[in-house]
Design an enzyme around this catalytic site. Structure first.
Site, PDB file in Angstrom:
ATOM      1  N   LYS A  45      19.587  38.542   4.753  1.00 47.36           N
ATOM      2  CA  LYS A  45      20.690  38.509   3.774  1.00 47.36           C
ATOM      3  C   LYS A  45      22.080  38.462   4.401  1.00 47.36           C
ATOM      4  O   LYS A  45      23.061  38.868   3.785  1.00 47.36           O
ATOM      5  CB  LYS A  45      20.608  39.697   2.794  1.00 47.36           C
ATOM      6  CG  LYS A  45      19.340  39.703   1.989  1.00 47.36           C
ATOM      7  CD  LYS A  45      19.246  38.491   1.098  1.00 47.36           C
ATOM      8  CE  LYS A  45      17.820  38.123   0.790  1.00 47.36           C
ATOM      9  NZ  LYS A  45      17.662  36.782   0.236  1.00 47.36           N
ATOM     10  N   HIS A 100      14.563  36.620  12.281  1.00 47.19           N
ATOM     11  CA  HIS A 100      15.146  37.911  11.897  1.00 47.19           C
ATOM     12  C   HIS A 100      14.717  38.987  12.897  1.00 47.19           C
ATOM     13  O   HIS A 100      15.008  40.166  12.688  1.00 47.19           O
ATOM     14  CB  HIS A 100      14.621  38.360  10.527  1.00 47.19           C
ATOM     15  CG  HIS A 100      15.096  37.577   9.347  1.00 47.19           C
ATOM     16  ND1 HIS A 100      16.399  37.194   9.160  1.00 47.19           N
ATOM     17  CD2 HIS A 100      14.435  37.142   8.241  1.00 47.19           C
ATOM     18  CE1 HIS A 100      16.514  36.558   8.008  1.00 47.19           C
ATOM     19  NE2 HIS A 100      15.332  36.500   7.434  1.00 47.19           N
ATOM     20  N   SER A 130      22.991  42.477  -1.601  1.00 46.33           N
ATOM     21  CA  SER A 130      22.248  41.211  -1.667  1.00 46.33           C
ATOM     22  C   SER A 130      20.735  41.471  -1.600  1.00 46.33           C
ATOM     23  O   SER A 130      19.945  40.904  -2.375  1.00 46.33           O
ATOM     24  CB  SER A 130      22.696  40.301  -0.522  1.00 46.33           C
ATOM     25  OG  SER A 130      22.037  39.072  -0.569  1.00 46.33           O
TER      26      SER A 130
HETATM   27  S1  PPS Z   1      17.267  35.582   3.798  1.00 44.73           S
HETATM   28  O1  PPS Z   1      16.308  35.996   2.717  1.00 44.73           O
HETATM   29  O2  PPS Z   1      17.383  36.615   4.824  1.00 44.73           O
HETATM   30  O3  PPS Z   1      16.920  34.269   4.355  1.00 44.73           O
HETATM   31  O4  PPS Z   1      18.674  35.474   3.034  1.00 44.73           O
HETATM   32  P1  PPS Z   1      20.042  34.879   3.662  1.00 44.73           P
HETATM   33  O5  PPS Z   1      19.998  33.409   3.563  1.00 44.73           O
HETATM   34  O6  PPS Z   1      20.307  35.489   4.984  1.00 44.73           O
HETATM   35  O7  PPS Z   1      21.122  35.470   2.682  1.00 44.73           O
HETATM   36  C1  PPS Z   1      21.234  35.118   1.321  1.00 44.73           C
HETATM   37  C2  PPS Z   1      22.689  35.389   0.967  1.00 44.73           C
HETATM   38  O8  PPS Z   1      23.506  34.324   1.482  1.00 44.73           O
HETATM   39  C3  PPS Z   1      24.224  33.737   0.413  1.00 44.73           C
HETATM   40  N1  PPS Z   1      24.501  32.320   0.672  1.00 44.73           N
HETATM   41  C4  PPS Z   1      25.745  31.821   0.771  1.00 44.73           C
HETATM   42  N2  PPS Z   1      26.946  32.429   0.700  1.00 44.73           N
HETATM   43  C5  PPS Z   1      28.052  31.635   0.818  1.00 44.73           C
HETATM   44  N3  PPS Z   1      27.999  30.302   0.994  1.00 44.73           N
HETATM   45  C6  PPS Z   1      26.810  29.660   1.080  1.00 44.73           C
HETATM   46  N4  PPS Z   1      26.778  28.347   1.260  1.00 44.73           N
HETATM   47  C7  PPS Z   1      25.616  30.438   0.977  1.00 44.73           C
HETATM   48  N5  PPS Z   1      24.279  30.147   1.002  1.00 44.73           N
HETATM   49  C8  PPS Z   1      23.623  31.316   0.821  1.00 44.73           C
HETATM   50  C9  PPS Z   1      23.304  33.976  -0.786  1.00 44.73           C
HETATM   51  O9  PPS Z   1      23.969  33.756  -2.000  1.00 44.73           O
HETATM   52  C10 PPS Z   1      22.906  35.421  -0.542  1.00 44.73           C
HETATM   53  O10 PPS Z   1      23.988  36.339  -0.725  1.00 44.73           O
HETATM   54  P2  PPS Z   1      24.316  37.047  -2.126  1.00 44.73           P
HETATM   55  O11 PPS Z   1      25.359  38.080  -1.800  1.00 44.73           O
HETATM   56  O12 PPS Z   1      23.060  37.665  -2.614  1.00 44.73           O
HETATM   57  O13 PPS Z   1      24.855  35.978  -3.014  1.00 44.73           O
END
Ligand code: PPS
Length: 285
Positions: A45, A100, A130
């Site tokens: 996340k 991870h 998140s």
């Molecule tokens: S995982 O399950 O570990 O693979 O998740 P991960 O991709 O690390 O994290 C998901 C969060 O990243 C946000 N996200 C983004 N934020 C900003 N810009 C872009 N382009 C973007 N793409 C993914 C996603 O919305 C999750 O955060 P939250 O706070 O829940 O919205």
């Protein structure tokens, strides 16, 4: 213990078709790292999927064809997941790899290479928010309907891939090495283009301005929310219950302010300051 987890060498990870003892053994002991491998490393996340999209776009010189036709998890696969071996072992270089895993579980072959690591951190209070939302929709995660009940789980080492604090401190031991780039989700939200330029420089990729613009455009929050190859909308409802949320959820820095009470924040900050007393991340998160 909640159903569906695998315990492996000090960490807990989702089982149920995601990780097996065999896939974890492959990732942590057998995987042969190459000099030109590029690792996208995160605590869950913290911007994993975002970096998968950015790396895919950089390596296609800004051409969005690949991100529109191949799933993010195929383009930049996790080494530790059940398909890690078949996805990565014979893939031609340069391989784009996601993990991870904590630093101490990275396979020994990594140490003798010049493989590059991009480690993205995110404000842990936002990671907690998140992950709380994600746990409500993901069938394989322990659920706490009330956010206040999720915070102690997040602060424990029973959360996915070990504690956030240990994960960050473990990877930061590489911070002065030339093959390590430390980025922050929170800075990427403020200045995506500046961070894309930084990533290109680190990777030795020379993209012209139009290609950089394309990377930025196609990795924006809205573009990724709309991209079925990256937004996890194809995952069946039994696994990701879309009635309870979306994977690409809000994409902002500071959402914790909408969830933590002042007392909860004070207690979180106290634990943070105690655990991170030798680490200054103030310009990053
Ligand atoms: S995982 O399950 O570990 O693979 O998740 P991960 O991709 O690390 O994290 C998901 C969060 O990243 C946000 N996200 C983004 N934020 C900003 N810009 C872009 N382009 C973007 N793409 C993914 C996603 O919305 C999750 O955060 P939250 O706070 O829940 O919205």
């Amino acid at each position: 213990m909640a159903a569906g987890y695998v315990e492996y060498e000090g960490i807990r990870v989702p089982g149920e078709g995601y990780h097996t003892l065999e896939s974890l053994t492959f990732a942590t002991k057998e995987f042969q790292v190459r000099d030109d491998d590029v690792f996208n490393v995160t605590f869950p996340k913290s911007g994993t999927t975002w970096m998968q999209e950015i790396l895919s776009l950089i390596y296609s010189n800004g051409d969005p064809t690949t991100i529109k036709t191949e799933f993010s998890w195929d383009r930049v696969p996790w080494i530790e997941q059940h398909r890690g071996r078949s996805d990565l072992e014979h893939r031609p270089s340069p391989r784009l790899i996601t993990t991870h895993l904590p630093r101490y579980l990275i396979p020994p072959s990594f140490n003798n290479t010049k493989a590059k690591v991009i480690y993205t951190i995110r404000n842990p209070k936002d990671v907690c928010v998140s992950l709380y939302h994600f746990s409500l929709m993901a069938s394989f995660l322990e659920k706490h309907e009330e956010f206040q009940d999720f915070i102690p789980l997040f602060l424990s080492n029973k959360i996915l891939f070990g504690s956030w604090f240990d994960h960050v401190k473990g990877w930061l031991t590489m911070k002065d090495q030339p093959n390590f780039l430390l980025l922050s989700y929170d800075n990427m939200v403020k200045d995506l283009r500046g961070n894309v330029v930084k990533i290109c420089k680190f990777l030795g990729k020379e993209l012209d301005d139009a290609a950089i613009d394309s990377v930025v455009e196609h990795s924006s929050f809205q573009a990724m929310k709309d991209n079925v190859m990256s937004n996890y909308s194809v995952v069946p409802n039994e696994i990701f219950d879309k009635a309870r949320g979306s994977f690409i959820r809000k994409g902002v820095s500071g959402d914790h302010k909408n969830y933590f009470t002042p007392a909860q924040e004070e207690e979180f900050d106290r634990i943070y300051n105690e655990s991170m007393k030798d680490v200054d991340l103030s310009t990053l998160i």
